[in-house]
Each structure stands twice: as C-alpha cells, then as structure tokens.
Design an enzyme around this catalytic site. Structure first.
Site, mmCIF file in Angstrom:
data_model
loop_
_atom_site.group_PDB
_atom_site.id
_atom_site.type_symbol
_atom_site.label_atom_id
_atom_site.label_comp_id
_atom_site.label_asym_id
_atom_site.label_seq_id
_atom_site.Cartn_x
_atom_site.Cartn_y
_atom_site.Cartn_z
ATOM 1 N N ARG B 56 33.801 77.995 110.664
ATOM 2 C CA ARG B 56 33.883 76.693 111.311
ATOM 3 C C ARG B 56 34.370 76.913 112.748
ATOM 4 O O ARG B 56 33.996 76.193 113.670
ATOM 5 C CB ARG B 56 34.821 75.736 110.561
ATOM 6 C CG ARG B 56 35.044 74.409 111.308
ATOM 7 C CD ARG B 56 35.738 73.325 110.495
ATOM 8 N NE ARG B 56 36.762 73.841 109.634
ATOM 9 C CZ ARG B 56 37.983 74.153 110.029
ATOM 10 N NH1 ARG B 56 38.332 74.009 111.289
ATOM 11 N NH2 ARG B 56 38.856 74.639 109.164
ATOM 12 N N TYR B 109 19.550 54.642 122.766
ATOM 13 C CA TYR B 109 19.240 54.868 121.357
ATOM 14 C C TYR B 109 20.150 53.945 120.534
ATOM 15 O O TYR B 109 21.356 53.850 120.796
ATOM 16 C CB TYR B 109 19.499 56.342 121.011
ATOM 17 C CG TYR B 109 19.431 56.634 119.539
ATOM 18 C CD1 TYR B 109 20.495 57.222 118.883
ATOM 19 C CD2 TYR B 109 18.288 56.307 118.793
ATOM 20 C CE1 TYR B 109 20.436 57.485 117.528
ATOM 21 C CE2 TYR B 109 18.226 56.565 117.441
ATOM 22 C CZ TYR B 109 19.294 57.160 116.811
ATOM 23 O OH TYR B 109 19.242 57.418 115.472
ATOM 24 N N ASP B 181 22.379 61.998 128.154
ATOM 25 C CA ASP B 181 21.611 62.456 126.986
ATOM 26 C C ASP B 181 20.223 62.892 127.472
ATOM 27 O O ASP B 181 19.438 62.072 127.956
ATOM 28 C CB ASP B 181 21.499 61.328 125.953
ATOM 29 C CG ASP B 181 20.790 61.772 124.672
ATOM 30 O OD1 ASP B 181 20.053 62.782 124.692
ATOM 31 O OD2 ASP B 181 20.956 61.094 123.654
ATOM 32 N N LYS B 206 14.956 67.086 118.214
ATOM 33 C CA LYS B 206 13.721 66.573 118.797
ATOM 34 C C LYS B 206 12.913 67.658 119.516
ATOM 35 O O LYS B 206 12.494 68.629 118.889
ATOM 36 C CB LYS B 206 14.036 65.372 119.709
ATOM 37 C CG LYS B 206 15.009 64.368 119.103
ATOM 38 C CD LYS B 206 14.506 63.808 117.778
ATOM 39 C CE LYS B 206 15.286 62.626 117.252
ATOM 40 N NZ LYS B 206 16.726 62.818 117.068
#
Lengths: 394, 392
Positions: B56, B109, B181, B206
């Site tokens: 992690r 978004y 973004d 994407k």
C-alpha cells in the site's frame, strides 16, 4: 446444497449469468481447464462435434476463439488457429500436412529455428525429403519432385529483408499440386496479405509485431480453407502446444492497435533505411522500401501502398563492427526477439544460431549483418542512437 | 530445501526468481503484498531509501506507472490511484481542509460535481461555481479565501475548452492552486502543468489506458503537493493493484498513436455530421463554428480531442431508433476506448441536474455525446450517416 464451508467455496461462484442488458466491453478471460456437462450423452455429442460446446482446455477455449475471430478476419481467411509460439504454429501446420516420404521445398533464407525444424526434425528424424533452395535467385520449378507436397517461405526473409513474389511461388506450387505456406511475421497483415496473393496458409510468430509489447509468446495459422484448419486442430490435440487464454486475452488487446502501430513502424523504418543508406559505415542497407533494393518492385506490387514493414537490416562489414555498435547503444537494445514498440537489434549468430555455420554460409548470411526491429520511438531519437553508436566502428 | 520436510519445502521452493542479472524486456508483474528483509537493520535501511516493504506504501508496478505519468505530464511526481474519482478526491483533500474555499467550473463530470455539492460541504469545504470559459466570470467569483480552482480541459458534454493559462494566472494571482482534469484530452494533446496548472488529473481508465479493461487514476504535480497527497493516500487507502498498473502501463505505450487516430477520426466525423440535415449542431473544437476554435488551435497539439457531441431532433423514439440502427458504434457508459461509443447526457450523466440548469448549459434532449474510437474513418462516417436516416 450442502452447508459445509469447503463445499460452498468449491461450488459457488461458477456461473456468470450476465443480465441481458449488459454486454461486457472486453471478452472475459476464460481460465478453464475443463467444462461441466449435464450428462454423458451431451458430452459425447459435443465430443463428436454434433453439439456446440467446449470440452477441455487443450482442445479449445472461448477467449482463444475470440482471438481467432479477429485473426481470421484480419488476414481475410476462412479460419485460424492459435498456438503457444511461432514454432508451435509452424510445426503443427507442417506436421499436419506432411508425412515420411514426402518432399518439401523450403527457401534457404528463413528464421534459424524454422530452418532447424525442417533439417533436424523433418529430414533427419522423420524421413521427410527437404530441399533448401534460393527462391529469390533460382528457378524453383526445377526442384519439384513427384512427391513434393509443400512449399515454405517467408514474405520478407529473415534476416536479409528480401521480398519473394508470393504470386509466382503460389502459381508454381499449385501447378505441382502443392500447398504454399508463408510466414508473414516480418511483414504483418497491414503490409501484406499472403492468402490474397495465393498462399494456402499464412503463419505468424504473434510474439512479434502482432503482440508488439514483448510480453507474450504466441503462434498463429490462418488458412483460406476451413477444413485445413480443422485438420491442423485435430493433429494439434495430440501434440498440445496450446495457447494460454491469459496470453490470448493480452494478444486480443494488442490487436486493437495493430493498424496504427504498424503504420508508425513502417514510417519510422522507411526514414531509418534512408538514413542508413547514406551512412558511410553501412556497406549495404537491406530494406524493401528503398528504390535501390532488388526487392523493391516486388514489394510495390504485393504490399499495401507505401508500407514496407518495420524490419531493416544493415551490413556493417564484420562481426567486430556489429559487436562494437551494439556495445555503444544508449537506447537500442540487443534482444533475441523483434517487433515490439521499442527499437531492438539482433545479430545473425543469435537469430540464426540454430543453423550451423556452414548452413549460414550456404544461405549467404554474413556475420556482419545487424538486424534491426525499428520501434515506435521518435525517429530522431532512433537515428541519434545509431549515429552515436556507429561512431564506434573503426 | 532438502533439510526441510515436504510441507515446508512446497511453500518455499522456487520462491525467488533466478537470474537477478537478467533484464526482462517487459517489466515483471509483482503480485506480492510485501517484500522480505533480512533483519531489523535491513528494514530500517529500506525505510531510509524508501524501498519496497508493504505495497500500500510503495510497489514497483505502481511506482513505474507513476514515473511514466510524471514524464508524460511534465510534472515532478505522480500518485496512482484506484480510479479517477480517487485521484480527484485525494488531490483536493490534500489541498483543502475544513473552513477552506474552492472555486469550480460549472460544467463538470457529474460525479465530480456531486463530490463538491454533497460531500465537501459535510467536510466544511465551501465550493463556489463559475463558467471557466469566461475568465472575467472566474475573476468575479474569486474570494480572498479561495484556495483551489478546479476545471476540466474539455467540458462534458458541451465540449467547451478552457484557457488553462489564463485561469492559472487568475488562480495564482489570488494565491490559489489550479487543479485540472486532463482526462478528455491527455498529455498527448495538452500538458496543463506546462500552462501553469498545479495538479493534472487523469482518469487513466479512459484514453490513457485506452483498452476499456482497467480502472485507474492519477494525479501529477510538484514534489511538495505530492508529499501531502501521498500521505493522505496511505491513510484513505485509495491505492491501486499491481496488475492494473501493469496493464495501464502497457496501454499507455500506444496512447499517443491511439489519441492521434481518434482525433483525426473525430474531426472528420464532426465535419460529416455538421453537413447532415438531421443534425442541428455539432460541438467539436475542430469546427470553425466552435466558440473556442481559435483557443483550441493555440493550446492543443496535433488535433482537437476525440470527444464530440451533436444535436439530433428532440425525439425519444427517433433517438432510440437511431441507436438501434447503428451497426458498430454503440451506446456505452464509458469513453476513451478503441471503439466509438455514445452516451445520452439527459438520461445519464446529467440526469440529476434540474432541467433549468441543463438548458443553461445548452444540454437538450437531442444532445448525444460521442467518444470517437480508432476504427476506419470511412466506416465510422458511413455508420452514423445510415443510422441518421431514421430522421428522414
């Protein structure tokens, strides 16, 4: 359903009933060794081919079948099959069509291990007559025998980058009732479609340009006759060089960008070849896209317009020079493979190490040849690396 | 291994790969939750050099992808997260705390918007909104305590373009940071950090990964901001698994080629749609009719993005027929893959937005958003053209 913990964990979570509204965008990866059946009769029906179904991982797999669908369409064939490696595809294709006492006509300039397969396995151990002939300079017509069954070549020869006219060879092969198999690994489907030119089967080490990412091994056979693939599939069940569905899944993913990757490989290779042609340390540049190449006309007639592949070979005069250049690369790597997004090189002792020195000599393969797999980097960077590395040649 | 019993040997034999000198051509996949150390000194030394301990914290595949993203976006450091939303929330919560204020673009978004309107107020973070395509409006909406400005390179679904450079200057003038973004465009087309942004976010799901088979997000920024974001990520646990990182790294190898192809296709499709009688409007920055055509030409490299939207008649039956008539372009709740996909803002991404607000943004029932893929452009245009015949 029993309540025991181990019973639950071993039996639940096997069926995925996809809601009718949702179709996955990407084919699932079917990591399955075997499948379950309601009863023995149904299994027998599937086994006999009377019912559609999957039996066992060695015989077929749904993910591999998705891959085959793409490959068949891309090469405009009738059917295809996939195996664990290029050699898996070659050996299965050949051994399904040849038996002891047959004769095969093979171009003497092919990938070293392919050469060894014909010489050590087919000829020396399994009683097949093998003639290694120069398809480019000789008249192959005179080499056919009454028992010749198969003619074998590569579209773009490894490592000389000669282009052989598939149309002419196919015509000769068919006139003698023979099959023509063409290994199209160097050329790739966007550049050349051997089936359309008359080949009966086209073979690939998909490990190379088809995958393009240096991370899986695979072999492909595409044929214009579905029965031929059924036959190979049947024989392949006995030898079992199967392709893992995991690798098939990754290869499917790679194929999504096949056209755009190859377009860039070809653009870069053309510019690289022109650069090498003008370089004083390069004795000869071997690339079918160059007008000076003896294969240029054949390439113009049989390849997709403006595309000549991503492989360029250069003759640096000696093995010493090849080694000196390799040691000086900053970006390009010496790798016993080709066709990936990064530019790599190989010397002939590596790529054709399976051949004896005499065999390499008879095939005219000089140790001074550096075989280059041109990658997708910025062409300036590729040329810059070769430019500074070749300064090492004294 | 021979000194151990079989039950031990079966777990320990072949635990380590031979040939540490070997340099694999393709990066190995480290499917391991932790790395071994010889003793406590070894462990402390590892902490000191920030080596691999528990994944992690750091793992080789995630760090390799982070390096790749830093290189591509031109930033000092990157954090790879479980998804785009993880990257957005981690980035912003590293910069904002209770009592702080941020200014966000109006058209975003949908779920980013929800993060700002439903979650942030609960954390005591105040969010104002303004139209970022209008720098004057941005200036007017700034308050002395606005600490962060947030926008997207290309808006969803009206495909408007923001002048990142101008907005960055406004943000810095107020002592604020600009977070951008870059998902709809990617670094193939624009590098927000080069234009003054402080953080560049990507939903790698994407165009970056481009193969519709992995969910992943990233934030690229300065070392200083990265340190805060990294510390937060460790605690929120918004990390991502090594296999996803490996797949995404592989996907990015062809990102520039894919994005270029998709952009070329989008420009051609936009032109063809604009000429179609059933289409009343096309939103793609390549068209001269686009309100930010000149700006896009100036700040985008090689093209105008692969996202476009167009307006058909406001007719549900017709739109359904159109969608069914398409042969390979198809409806899907994602974008940026190798296949062309469509989505309908009014019934999906902007379903929760009141009709009054939607009309203000220019979103009508007939609006369809398209993520253009890398198919043959002639096939693509032919598919849309034949499907639009339902409106004859």
């Amino acid at each position: 359903m029993k309540n025991g913990l181990m019973t639950k964990v071993t039996h639940l979570g096997t069926r995925i009933e996809m809601p009718p509204a949702s179709t996955p965008k990407v084919p699932p990866m079917h990591m399955n060794a075997a499948y379950c059946f309601e009863d023995a009769e149904t299994l027998a029906e599937v086994n006999r081919g009377e019912k559609d179904g999957y039996l066992y991982g060695r015989t077929s797999n749904p993910t591999n079948d998705c891959l085959r669908e793409i490959l068949t369409a891309v090469d405009q064939g009738a059917a295809s099959q996939v195996y664990a490696s290029g050699m898996g595809a070659i050996s299965m294709a050949v051994m399904s069509n040849i038996k002891a006492g047959d004769h095969v006509l093979v171009n003497k300039i092919i990938f070293g291990t392919s050469y060894k397969f014909f010489r050590a396995e087919m000829r020396d151990r399994f009683g097949v007559e093998v003639s290694f002939v120069d398809f480019l300079h000789e008249d192959i017509e005179q080499h056919f025998r009454p028992n010749t069954k198969l003619v074998y070549m590569e579209t773009i020869a490894n490592p000389t980058c000669d282009v052989i006219d598939i149309r002419k060879v196919a015509k000769a092969a068919h006139a003698h009732g023979c099959l023509l198999f063409v290994d199209n690994t160097f050329a790739t489907p966007p550049v050349c479609k051997p089936l359309a030119l008359g080949a009966d089967m086209v073979l690939y080490s998909a490990t190379k340009f088809l995958c393009g990412h240096s991370d899986i091994l695979a072999g492909v056979i595409v044929a214009s006759d579905k029965k031929a693939i059924d036959n190979i599939t049947d024989v392949g069940h006995s030898y079992g060089p199967i392709m893992s569905p995991f690798d098939a899944w990754l290869l499917i993913r790679s194929l999504r960008t096949l056209g755009i990757r190859l377009a860039q490989h070809c653009r870069n290779a053309m510019q690289a070849a022109e650069y090498f042609q003008g370089h004083k340390q390069v004795v000869r540049t071997l690339y079918p896209g160059l007008a000076s190449s003896p294969s240029h006309q054949t390439a113009l007639e049989t390849f997709q317009k403006g595309m000549f592949g991503g492989m360029v070979s250069i003759d640096l005069g000696s093995e010493q020079n090849v080694n000196d250049v390799i040691r000086n690369f900053k970006m390009t790597k010496l790798v016993p493979s080709l066709g990936a997004f990064s530019t790599t090189v190989s010397d002939t002792k590596t790529s054709h190490g399976a051949m004896t020195p005499e065999e390499r000599k008879r095939s005219g393969l000089s140790d001074g040849i550096l075989r280059i797999s041109i990658g997708l980097e910025e062409i300036e960077d590729i040329i810059e690396d070769f430019d500074q590395a070749m300064k090492a040649i004294r | 291994m021979t000194q151990f019993k079989r039950a031990t040997g079966i777990l320990h034999q072949a635990a380590y790969l031979k040939g540490k000198r070997d340099r694999p051509e393709s990066a190995p996949l480290f499917l391991t939750t932790a790395f071994n150390v010889d003793d406590l000194d070894d462990l402390e030394a590892l902490y000191g050099v920030k080596g691999y301990t528990y994944i992690r914290t750091r793992n080789p595949n995630r760090y390799a992808l982070a390096d790749l993203m830093s290189y591509l976006e031109g930033g000092e450091a990157s954090l790879i997260c479980g998804c785009g939303m993880a990257a957005i929330s981690t980035a912003l919560l590293a910069l904002l705390g209770s009592g702080d204020r941020m200014l966000s673009d109006l058209t975003l978004y949908g779920e980013t918007q929800e993060l700002f309107t439903l979650v942030f107020p609960g954390l005591g973070i105040k969010v104002d909104f303004a139209d970022f395509t209008n720098p004057e409006a941005v200036k007017a909406a700034l308050r002395p305590d606005t600490k962060v400005l947030y926008t997207e390179t290309i808006s969803n679904p009206m495909i408007t373009v923001v002048d990142i450079e101008a907005v960055a200057a406004i943000a810095h003038g107020n002592g604020a940071k600009l977070v951008v973004d870059n998902t709809f465009t990617t670094s193939s087309v624009i590098k927000p950090l080069e234009l003054g942004a402080d953080v560049s976010i990507n939903s790698l799901t994407k165009f970056a990964n481009g193969h519709s088979d992995a969910i992943c997000g990233s934030l690229t920024t300065s070392q200083a901001i990265w340190t805060k974001a990294n510390a937060l990520q460790q605690l929120l646990g918004t990390t991502v698994d090594p296999f996803t990182c490996w797949l995404v790294t592989r996907g990015i190898r062809t990102m520039d080629l894919r994005v270029q192809k998709a952009m070329d296709n989008a420009a051609r499709l936009a032109k063809a749609l604009e000429a179609h009688p059933a289409v009343s409007r096309v939103n793609h920055p390549s068209l001269e009719s686009h309100p930010q055509h000149a700006l896009a030409k100036r700040i985008f490299k090689h093209g105008f993005g692969a996202m476009l939207s167009f307006v058909m008649p406001d007719d549900r039956k017709g739109i359904n027929a159109f969608l069914r008539k398409l042969e390979f372009a198809h409806y899907a709740m994602t974008l940026g893959g190798y296949r062309t996909t469509l989505s309908h803002p009014v019934t999906s991404s902007h379903h929760g937005v009141p009709e009054e607000e939607r009309r203000k943004m220019g979103i009508t029932f007939g609006l369809m958003r398209v993520s253009v893929g890398i198919e043959d452009p002639d096939d693509l245009i032919a598919d849309f053209t034949q499907a639009l015949e339902v409106f004859k």
